[in-house]
Design an enzyme around this catalytic site. Structure first.
Site, PDB file in Angstrom:
ATOM      1  N   TYR A  82      -8.112  -2.589  -0.819  1.00  0.00           N
ATOM      2  CA  TYR A  82      -8.112  -1.226  -0.283  1.00  0.00           C
ATOM      3  C   TYR A  82      -9.221  -1.060   0.755  1.00  0.00           C
ATOM      4  O   TYR A  82     -10.278  -1.673   0.662  1.00  0.00           O
ATOM      5  CB  TYR A  82      -8.329  -0.200  -1.396  1.00  0.00           C
ATOM      6  CG  TYR A  82      -7.198  -0.044  -2.381  1.00  0.00           C
ATOM      7  CD1 TYR A  82      -5.955  -0.648  -2.172  1.00  0.00           C
ATOM      8  CD2 TYR A  82      -7.355   0.724  -3.531  1.00  0.00           C
ATOM      9  CE1 TYR A  82      -4.928  -0.500  -3.086  1.00  0.00           C
ATOM     10  CE2 TYR A  82      -6.338   0.878  -4.453  1.00  0.00           C
ATOM     11  CZ  TYR A  82      -5.123   0.260  -4.227  1.00  0.00           C
ATOM     12  OH  TYR A  82      -4.112   0.419  -5.142  1.00  0.00           O
ATOM     13  N   SER A 114       1.878   6.635  -7.776  1.00  0.00           N
ATOM     14  CA  SER A 114       2.754   7.491  -6.969  1.00  0.00           C
ATOM     15  C   SER A 114       3.443   8.549  -7.822  1.00  0.00           C
ATOM     16  O   SER A 114       4.667   8.674  -7.804  1.00  0.00           O
ATOM     17  CB  SER A 114       3.794   6.666  -6.206  1.00  0.00           C
ATOM     18  OG  SER A 114       4.413   7.427  -5.190  1.00  0.00           O
ATOM     19  N   PRO A 115       2.676   9.348  -8.567  1.00  0.00           N
ATOM     20  CA  PRO A 115       3.287  10.350  -9.451  1.00  0.00           C
ATOM     21  C   PRO A 115       4.065  11.433  -8.708  1.00  0.00           C
ATOM     22  O   PRO A 115       4.947  12.076  -9.303  1.00  0.00           O
ATOM     23  CB  PRO A 115       2.086  10.945 -10.191  1.00  0.00           C
ATOM     24  CG  PRO A 115       0.923  10.701  -9.283  1.00  0.00           C
ATOM     25  CD  PRO A 115       1.202   9.385  -8.629  1.00  0.00           C
ATOM     26  N   GLY A 144       5.186   9.832  -3.228  1.00  0.00           N
ATOM     27  CA  GLY A 144       4.834   9.950  -1.821  1.00  0.00           C
ATOM     28  C   GLY A 144       4.929  11.358  -1.266  1.00  0.00           C
ATOM     29  O   GLY A 144       5.179  11.547  -0.063  1.00  0.00           O
ATOM     30  N   GLY A 145       4.746  12.375  -2.116  1.00  0.00           N
ATOM     31  CA  GLY A 145       4.803  13.766  -1.677  1.00  0.00           C
ATOM     32  C   GLY A 145       6.142  14.425  -1.902  1.00  0.00           C
ATOM     33  O   GLY A 145       6.272  15.649  -1.746  1.00  0.00           O
ATOM     34  N   LEU A 146       7.156  13.664  -2.286  1.00  0.00           N
ATOM     35  CA  LEU A 146       8.498  14.216  -2.453  1.00  0.00           C
ATOM     36  C   LEU A 146       8.533  15.284  -3.543  1.00  0.00           C
ATOM     37  O   LEU A 146       9.296  16.256  -3.442  1.00  0.00           O
ATOM     38  CB  LEU A 146       9.474  13.091  -2.796  1.00  0.00           C
ATOM     39  CG  LEU A 146      10.959  13.379  -2.599  1.00  0.00           C
ATOM     40  CD1 LEU A 146      11.274  13.592  -1.129  1.00  0.00           C
ATOM     41  CD2 LEU A 146      11.800  12.233  -3.162  1.00  0.00           C
ATOM     42  N   GLY A 203       5.982  17.188  -4.415  1.00  0.00           N
ATOM     43  CA  GLY A 203       4.864  18.105  -4.221  1.00  0.00           C
ATOM     44  C   GLY A 203       5.208  19.382  -3.483  1.00  0.00           C
ATOM     45  O   GLY A 203       4.323  20.015  -2.908  1.00  0.00           O
TER      46      GLY A 203
END
Length: 328
Positions: free
Chosen positions: A53, A214-215, A218-220, A222
Site C-alpha cells: 500500500y 469492500s463492505p 466500492g461505494g455502490l 453507500g
C-alpha cells in the site's frame, strides 16, 4: 465500541477494522494520523495495512503508520496491527523474481522490511495477501513458525483464499504442529455474497475470524443513486460500471428506497448488516476523512431488526448453502 474474539484466538479486537489503503495515495500523512487518533479514541484497536500500500513508492502507508506509532502515547501498545505480504514491492523489476509471493525467502525479507517501515518490533497478524500456487504450504509454515519463534509475528492470516485453500493450509499446519491461520479477509457485502458458499463456512469450521473488505462494494452501497440526484452527476469509474451491470441499478434503487422509508443511511446499514452475519469479526472500513470514519462508527450501534434483514435478503438474495446452491 464492541469487541470480539478474533476467531479461535484469545485476542480481542474491535468490531470495526481500520483500513489504511488510502493513507498516502489519497490522504495526507497529517490527515492519516488524525484519522488513526480518532479511531483509537473511539475504541477501534484493529488496524489493517499491507506492504504494497502507498502508491508510489510502495510501502508508504506502512511508513505513515510507523511515524504515527513513533509519536508515543502508547499508540503501538493499544493497536492490534495487521499487515500483508505477497505483492511485488518493485513494480517493473520482474527480473527480481524472489521479491514477490510466499517463498520463505520473500516472507523473511518482507517481514523485516515491514517492521522497519512500521517502526515496531513485531506484527500481530501477518497475512498472506493471495494464494501462491508455486510455493509448498509446508515451506510457508516453516517460515511462519520461525518468525513466531523469533517474536517478529504473533499470528498468521489469509486474504482472498478460497475455502479449499483455507482447509488445506490449516490441515498442513495441524500436521506440522503449527497454529494455523486465524483470520481470512475476503470480498463480502450485501451485493457480493458468494463468500457465503465456501469461504465463510470454511473459516467458521477452522476457527478463523472473517474480515470483509469492500463492505460498500466500492461505494455502490453507500447511497450512490441518491448522491447522483443530489449532485446532478452520474456515478463514474468502477462504481459506475457496477451500477451499469444488468439489474444492478434496480437493486440499488430498491435498497435506497427501502432505507429512505425507515430513515436509515445506506452506508451504515451495509456495515450493520455485515456485523449481523455469522462468523464475521468486523468489516474493514477505509476512510479518506475523519467524517467518513464517524459514519462507520455509528454502524456498530445500529441493530437491524428481523423484518429489515429479511427485506434486505429479498433485494440481495444470497447464493444459499452449499452444495444445495449448485446441486440438489
Amino acid at each position: 465500541m464492541e469487541y470480539t474474539q478474533l476467531g479461535r484466538t484469545g485476542l480481542k479486537v474491535s468490531r470495526l477494522v481500520l483500513g489504511t489503503m488510502n493513507f498516502g495515495p489519497h490522504t495526507t500523512e497529517a490527515a492519516s494520523h488524525a484519522i488513526m487518533d480518532a479511531a483509537l479514541d473511539a475504541g477501534v484497536n484493529y488496524f489493517d495495512t499491507a506492504n504494497t500500500y502507498g502508491g508510489d513508492p510502495r510501502g508508504r502507508t506502512e511508513e505513515i503508520i510507523g511515524n504515527w506509532f513513533a509519536q508515543g502515547g502508547d499508540r503501538r501498545d493499544k493497536v492490534v496491527l495487521a499487515t500483508k505480504v505477497y505483492g511485488n514491492m518493485y513494480p517493473g523489476r520482474e527480473d527480481w523474481p524472489n521479491h514477490t509471493k510466499l517463498s520463505a525467502l520473500n516472507i523473511r525479507r518482507s517481514v523485516d522490511a515491514s517492521l522497519q517501515r512500521l517502526r515496531t518490533d513485531h506484527i500481530d497478524i501477518y497475512q498472506f495477501h493471495h494464494i501462491d500456487r508455486a510455493t509448498p504450504v509446508e515451506e510457508i509454515w516453516q517460515a511462519v513458525d520461525t518468525l513466531v519463534q523469533q517474536g517478529k509475528i504473533l499470528y498468521a492470516g489469509s486474504s482472498n483464499f478460497p475455502g479449499w485453500k483455507i482447509a488445506q493450509t490449516n490441515e498442513r499446519a495441524r500436521q506440522k504442529g503449527s497454529y494455523g491461520l486465524v483470520s481470512e479477509q475476503c470480498l463480502y457485502n450485501l451485493f457480493e455474497r458468494r463468500a457465503e458458499m465456501e469461504i465463510i463456512p470454511a473459516a467458521i469450521e477452522y476457527g478463523l475470524g472473517v474480515i470483509p473488505w469492500s463492505p460498500l462494494h466500492g461505494g455502490l452501497l453507500g447511497g450512490v443513486i441518491r448522491k447522483e440526484v443530489d449532485g446532478g452527476r452520474r456515478a463514474s469509474g468502477l462504481t459506475g460500471d457496477r451500477l451499469g451491470a444488468p439489474g444492478a441499478r434496480e437493486q440499488i434503487q430498491a435498497y435506497e428506497d427501502l432505507l429512505a422509508k425507515v430513515g436509515l443511511d445506506p452506508a451504515e446499514v451495509a456495515l450493520a448488516w455485515l456485523l449481523a452475519q455469522p462468523g464475521i469479526t468486523g468489516p474493514i472500513v477505509g476512510p479518506r476523512t475523519a467524517e467518513q470514519l464517524e459514519g462507520a462508527l455509528r454502524a456498530v450501534e445500529l441493530k437491524l431488526d428481523a423484518e429489515l434483514l429479511a427485506s434486505l435478503d429479498g433485494i440481495f438474495p444470497g447464493p444459499g448453502a452449499t452444495p444445495e446452491a449448485f446441486a440438489w
